[in-house]
Write a protein that holds these residues in place. Structure first.
Motif, PDB file in Angstrom:
ATOM      1  N   PHE A 123      67.279 -27.765  17.832  1.00  0.00           N
ATOM      2  CA  PHE A 123      68.427 -27.977  17.224  1.00  0.00           C
ATOM      3  C   PHE A 123      69.644 -28.750  17.768  1.00  0.00           C
ATOM      4  CE2 PHE A 123      66.510 -24.646  14.730  1.00  0.00           C
ATOM      5  CZ  PHE A 123      66.840 -25.079  13.460  1.00  0.00           C
ATOM      6  N   HIS A 124      69.428 -28.193  19.220  1.00  0.00           N
ATOM      7  CA  HIS A 124      70.493 -29.203  19.615  1.00  0.00           C
ATOM      8  C   HIS A 124      70.289 -30.418  20.256  1.00  0.00           C
ATOM      9  CE1 HIS A 124      70.114 -25.725  22.710  1.00  0.00           C
ATOM     10  NE2 HIS A 124      70.711 -25.131  21.772  1.00  0.00           N
ATOM     11  N   GLN A 125      69.462 -30.862  19.730  1.00  0.00           N
ATOM     12  CA  GLN A 125      69.604 -32.595  19.833  1.00  0.00           C
ATOM     13  C   GLN A 125      70.067 -32.959  17.979  1.00  0.00           C
ATOM     14  OE1 GLN A 125      68.097 -34.409  21.856  1.00  0.00           O
ATOM     15  NE2 GLN A 125      66.454 -33.323  22.339  1.00  0.00           N
ATOM     16  N   PHE A 175      73.254 -23.142  20.144  1.00  0.00           N
ATOM     17  CA  PHE A 175      74.063 -24.409  20.507  1.00  0.00           C
ATOM     18  C   PHE A 175      73.847 -23.737  21.874  1.00  0.00           C
ATOM     19  CE2 PHE A 175      77.162 -24.530  17.132  1.00  0.00           C
ATOM     20  CZ  PHE A 175      77.161 -25.502  17.081  1.00  0.00           C
ATOM     21  N   PRO A 176      73.764 -24.833  23.206  1.00  0.00           N
ATOM     22  CA  PRO A 176      73.295 -24.809  24.266  1.00  0.00           C
ATOM     23  C   PRO A 176      73.585 -23.423  25.607  1.00  0.00           C
ATOM     24  CG  PRO A 176      73.619 -26.803  23.799  1.00  0.00           C
ATOM     25  CD  PRO A 176      74.236 -25.981  22.957  1.00  0.00           C
ATOM     26  N   ARG A 177      73.129 -22.786  26.090  1.00  0.00           N
ATOM     27  CA  ARG A 177      73.062 -21.988  26.671  1.00  0.00           C
ATOM     28  C   ARG A 177      74.546 -21.571  27.133  1.00  0.00           C
ATOM     29  NH1 ARG A 177      68.631 -17.868  29.248  1.00  0.00           N
ATOM     30  NH2 ARG A 177      68.229 -17.786  26.853  1.00  0.00           N
ATOM     31  N   PHE A 178      74.575 -22.892  27.971  1.00  0.00           N
ATOM     32  CA  PHE A 178      75.446 -23.145  28.881  1.00  0.00           C
ATOM     33  C   PHE A 178      76.869 -23.215  28.382  1.00  0.00           C
ATOM     34  CE2 PHE A 178      74.646 -27.621  27.816  1.00  0.00           C
ATOM     35  CZ  PHE A 178      75.112 -28.159  27.841  1.00  0.00           C
ATOM     36  N   LEU A 179      76.902 -23.896  27.017  1.00  0.00           N
ATOM     37  CA  LEU A 179      77.850 -24.314  25.933  1.00  0.00           C
ATOM     38  C   LEU A 179      79.022 -22.821  25.531  1.00  0.00           C
ATOM     39  CD1 LEU A 179      77.462 -26.977  24.374  1.00  0.00           C
ATOM     40  CD2 LEU A 179      79.125 -26.807  26.381  1.00  0.00           C
ATOM     41  N   GLN A 180      77.861 -21.676  25.205  1.00  0.00           N
ATOM     42  CA  GLN A 180      78.126 -20.669  24.594  1.00  0.00           C
ATOM     43  C   GLN A 180      79.084 -19.538  24.800  1.00  0.00           C
ATOM     44  OE1 GLN A 180      74.114 -17.913  23.547  1.00  0.00           O
ATOM     45  NE2 GLN A 180      73.313 -20.179  22.895  1.00  0.00           N
ATOM     46  N   GLN A 325      84.088 -31.353   4.576  1.00  0.00           N
ATOM     47  CA  GLN A 325      82.864 -32.773   4.627  1.00  0.00           C
ATOM     48  C   GLN A 325      81.371 -31.753   4.044  1.00  0.00           C
ATOM     49  OE1 GLN A 325      81.439 -32.490   8.509  1.00  0.00           O
ATOM     50  NE2 GLN A 325      81.151 -34.605   8.625  1.00  0.00           N
ATOM     51  N   GLY A 326      80.789 -32.165   3.213  1.00  0.00           N
ATOM     52  CA  GLY A 326      78.979 -31.608   2.814  1.00  0.00           C
ATOM     53  C   GLY A 326      78.553 -31.629   4.360  1.00  0.00           C
ATOM     54  N   LYS A 327      78.249 -30.271   3.986  1.00  0.00           N
ATOM     55  CA  LYS A 327      76.820 -30.045   5.849  1.00  0.00           C
ATOM     56  C   LYS A 327      75.356 -30.810   5.253  1.00  0.00           C
ATOM     57  CE  LYS A 327      78.315 -25.779   7.122  1.00  0.00           C
ATOM     58  NZ  LYS A 327      78.124 -25.479   8.125  1.00  0.00           N
ATOM     59  N   GLY A 328      75.287 -31.199   6.411  1.00  0.00           N
ATOM     60  CA  GLY A 328      73.564 -31.689   6.019  1.00  0.00           C
ATOM     61  C   GLY A 328      72.567 -30.795   6.463  1.00  0.00           C
ATOM     62  N   LEU A 329      71.120 -31.395   5.709  1.00  0.00           N
ATOM     63  CA  LEU A 329      70.120 -29.595   5.678  1.00  0.00           C
ATOM     64  C   LEU A 329      69.350 -29.619   6.611  1.00  0.00           C
ATOM     65  CD1 LEU A 329      68.312 -29.016   2.881  1.00  0.00           C
ATOM     66  CD2 LEU A 329      67.166 -31.171   3.637  1.00  0.00           C
ATOM     67  N   LEU A 330      69.851 -28.568   7.282  1.00  0.00           N
ATOM     68  CA  LEU A 330      69.517 -27.032   7.913  1.00  0.00           C
ATOM     69  C   LEU A 330      68.555 -25.722   7.489  1.00  0.00           C
ATOM     70  CD1 LEU A 330      71.586 -26.087  10.944  1.00  0.00           C
ATOM     71  CD2 LEU A 330      70.215 -24.553  10.100  1.00  0.00           C
ATOM     72  N   ALA A 331      67.991 -25.978   7.504  1.00  0.00           N
ATOM     73  CA  ALA A 331      66.495 -24.959   7.213  1.00  0.00           C
ATOM     74  C   ALA A 331      66.206 -23.801   8.549  1.00  0.00           C
ATOM     75  CB  ALA A 331      65.705 -25.119   6.392  1.00  0.00           C
ATOM     76  N   VAL A 350      67.012 -37.381  13.606  1.00  0.00           N
ATOM     77  CA  VAL A 350      65.678 -37.645  14.228  1.00  0.00           C
ATOM     78  C   VAL A 350      65.555 -37.905  15.805  1.00  0.00           C
ATOM     79  CG1 VAL A 350      66.986 -39.845  14.830  1.00  0.00           C
ATOM     80  CG2 VAL A 350      64.869 -40.896  13.921  1.00  0.00           C
ATOM     81  N   ARG A 351      65.954 -37.483  16.383  1.00  0.00           N
ATOM     82  CA  ARG A 351      65.661 -36.745  17.573  1.00  0.00           C
ATOM     83  C   ARG A 351      65.006 -35.255  17.366  1.00  0.00           C
ATOM     84  NH1 ARG A 351      68.981 -36.635  21.846  1.00  0.00           N
ATOM     85  NH2 ARG A 351      67.802 -37.201  23.271  1.00  0.00           N
ATOM     86  N   SER A 352      65.223 -34.673  16.845  1.00  0.00           N
ATOM     87  CA  SER A 352      65.104 -33.481  16.378  1.00  0.00           C
ATOM     88  C   SER A 352      63.693 -32.945  16.661  1.00  0.00           C
ATOM     89  CB  SER A 352      66.018 -32.248  15.563  1.00  0.00           C
ATOM     90  OG  SER A 352      67.493 -32.479  16.106  1.00  0.00           O
ATOM     91  N   HIS A 353      63.448 -33.057  14.851  1.00  0.00           N
ATOM     92  CA  HIS A 353      61.674 -32.969  15.026  1.00  0.00           C
ATOM     93  C   HIS A 353      61.058 -34.194  14.656  1.00  0.00           C
ATOM     94  CE1 HIS A 353      63.894 -29.263  14.920  1.00  0.00           C
ATOM     95  NE2 HIS A 353      64.405 -29.402  14.067  1.00  0.00           N
TER      96      HIS A 353
END
Length: 553
Positions: A123-125, A175-180, A325-331, A350-353
């Motif tokens: 997800f972070h990617q 989001f990445p833990r260090f950014l939360q 701004q329209g969102k992407g497709l996130l399931a 392209v770098r996520s899954h």
């Protein structure tokens, strides 16, 4: 307090390396996807799932993966998920499951999606380059706090019999833990608000913090109707909110004495906001306007494609002059696309899954890979993730609108399977059939009416209508509709949409000569008479007008 601009500037800098890697990957999607497949295979290695796949240890390339691993669905992974839920280790992945997220399945009520740290990394990617581009291309978003509606309002947390948490607690959990901790400091609404036990109190407290935030710069929701309903509640409870802002109190209507509500409120800070109270009172007199309340609001993020497009207009009218701004497709299972301002449609993550794309016109053929897609064609998405879902059929239909570099930009067209999805309720035909088969005989003396069908209507709010051909009295039809609504609410997404008010209750409509009338409209919609099949769930709206027009056979 550290200004939001400084914090968000630091966040942008932290996202930059991931954004740069993503930009490079857009030029070489085949190589990026091969890296994703290798990561997925490493995550699954050593699991019970890997042991069931002949020759798993020898799989390297995409075609080998496609030949060895069958396509999966939400229903096909239920048994494995239940084993994880009771505490069995190494079922789908070698790594432990850190939590489950509720999601809709194609035939049952709610499904649980297993989340591992490796899946969160995927997800972070996608989220990191998306956030970097937004903060870079729209610097006004960095000028103030943001409201992110990620965690569902009013959703209670729980645990499985094996002790695994169900549901995320904070909006920053993806989001990445260090950014939360940094993100929590730029959110206009504290994450603890999501712990309120009901939607209405959660919505009221959310509004308190939003109205108190004069320099709000960004709002992110999912369905546009969520935002419209939020503003409707502001109109209904405006005077009460004015009083609470003046006094530094917070009194959710009807829940002031509820111990669970008071426990959450006790952990939040409410200080007097007389200037914001005055601003709200003035806005209520002049007609609520998003920009009048939040003059620095620079961007709204929401779904704008497929069924959600119906709800964009009302949201836009509440926020005239604010860019959308329209969102992407996130399931729940993974990220498929992410929005980019200059792209013709959201770009593949392209770098996520690892992704595959089924051609609906040639479902028997090997699914295509990301670098093989053709402009203008539609495909059904298969997803493989480090959370252990392999070749998982999401049921989402996408169309290739163009490319960024060599990576396809995909517009969400709707659900490819037999699912009706007005506002995120994900109501499957198989689920509807099971509910009607159980509820209708009980309501009508042991038999189903001569004609029975559920279909959506775009009303205010959208809702489903139960069309019945029967001589039973009106109160029997009402009882049947209520029973079906209760049964459908056992599903997570349908219940959530109903609790939020995004979806109205099921109402019964009496019809005459239902089968003939049904056939007549199906022909008018372009079907051949010989191809028409009866259905318990029709996803096309407009049936109420058809059945009650008086022109039907």
């Amino acid at each position: 307090m550290v200004p939001s601009a400084l914090l968000l500037g630091g966040l942008r800098a932290a996202m930059a390396p991931s954004a740069l890697r993503f930009q490079r990957a857009l030029r070489r999607p085949e190589a990026a996807q091969q890296e994703c497949l290798a990561r997925v295979l490493r995550a699954v290695a050593g699991s019970q799932q890997a042991a069931r796949i002949p020759g798993f240890e020898r799989i390297v390339r995409a075609r080998e993966f496609q030949e060895a691993v069958p396509v999966s669905t939400p229903d096909s992974v239920v048994a494995d998920v239940e084993r994880i839920a009771v505490g069995e280790p190494r079922v789908l992945t070698g790594a432990p499951v850190v939590r489950f997220e509720p999601s809709g399945g194609s035939s049952g009520a709610s499904k649980k999606v297993p989340v591992t740290r490796e899946l969160l990394g995927e997800f972070h990617q996608a989220l990191a380059p998306m956030l970097f581009e937004m903060l870079s291309r729209r610097p006004a978003v960095r000028a103030g706090p943001s409201y992110w509606s990620i965690s569902p309002m009013g959703r209670k947390q729980g645990r499985t019999p094996g002790g695994i948490p169900v549901g995320s607690v904070e909006d920053s959990a993806y989001f990445p833990r260090f950014l939360q901790p940094l993100l929590a400091r730029v959110f206009a609404v504290p994450g603890a608000v999501a712990q309120l036990p009901d939607v209405e109190s959660c919505r009221y407290v959310t509004l308190w913090f939003l109205v108190a935030c004069e320099d709000l710069a960004f709002i992110s929701v999912w369905n546009p109707s969520f935002l419209t309903l939020l503003m409707d509640a502001l109109e209904v409870h405006g005077e009460r909110l004015v009083e609470d802002l003046e006094r530094g109190t917070c009194r959710p209507p009807g829940r002031e004495l509820d111990e669970e509500v008071r426990a959450v409120l006790s952990r939040l800070r409410f200080s007097p906001q007389p200037e914001r109270a005055r601003m709200l009172r003035q806005s209520l007199k002049e007609g609520l306007s998003g920009l009048a309340l939040w003059p620095r609001l620079a961007l709204l993020s929401m779904w704008t494609d497929a069924q959600a497009a119906h709800a964009v207009g009302p949201a836009r009218r509440r926020f005239e002059g604010v860019e959308i701004q329209g969102k992407g497709l996130l399931a729940t299972e993974g990220v498929v696309t992410l929005p980019m301002f200059d792209a013709p449609a959201p770009v593949l993550a392209v770098r996520s899954h690892f992704f595959e794309f089924v051609d609906p016109e040639r479902p028997e053929a090997f699914p295509r890979l990301a670098h093989e897609l053709e402009r203008g064609r539609e495909y059904v998405v298969l997803l493989s993730t480090s959370g252990g879902l392999l070749r998982y059929r999401l049921g989402d239909l996408v169309r290739v609108e163009g490319f960024v570099g060599a990576t396809p930009c995909l517009r969400f067209m709707g659900r490819a399977d037999a699912v009706s999805d007005l506002v995120g309720e994900k109501l499957a035909a198989t689920r509807v059939t099971a509910v009607l088969d159980a509820a209708l005989p009980e309501a009508f003396g042991g038999t189903r009416p001569r004609f029975a069908m559920l279909a959506p209507e775009w009303e205010a709010p959208p809702a489903y209508r139960l069309f019945l051909e029967t001589d039973a009295p009106d109160d029997r039809l009402t009882e049947a509709a209520d029973a079906i609504d209760r049964a459908l609410r056992e599903g997570f997404h349908y219940r959530y949409a109903r609790e939020l008010g995004q979806l109205g209750p099921v109402r019964a409509v009496r019809v005459r000569e239902g089968a003939r009338s049904y056939e007549a409209r199906c022909i008018a919609l372009g079907q051949r008479a010989g191809d028409i099949k009866p259905t318990d769930l029709h996803r096309q709206p407009g049936w109420t007008a058809h059945f009650t027009s008086g022109d039907t056979p």
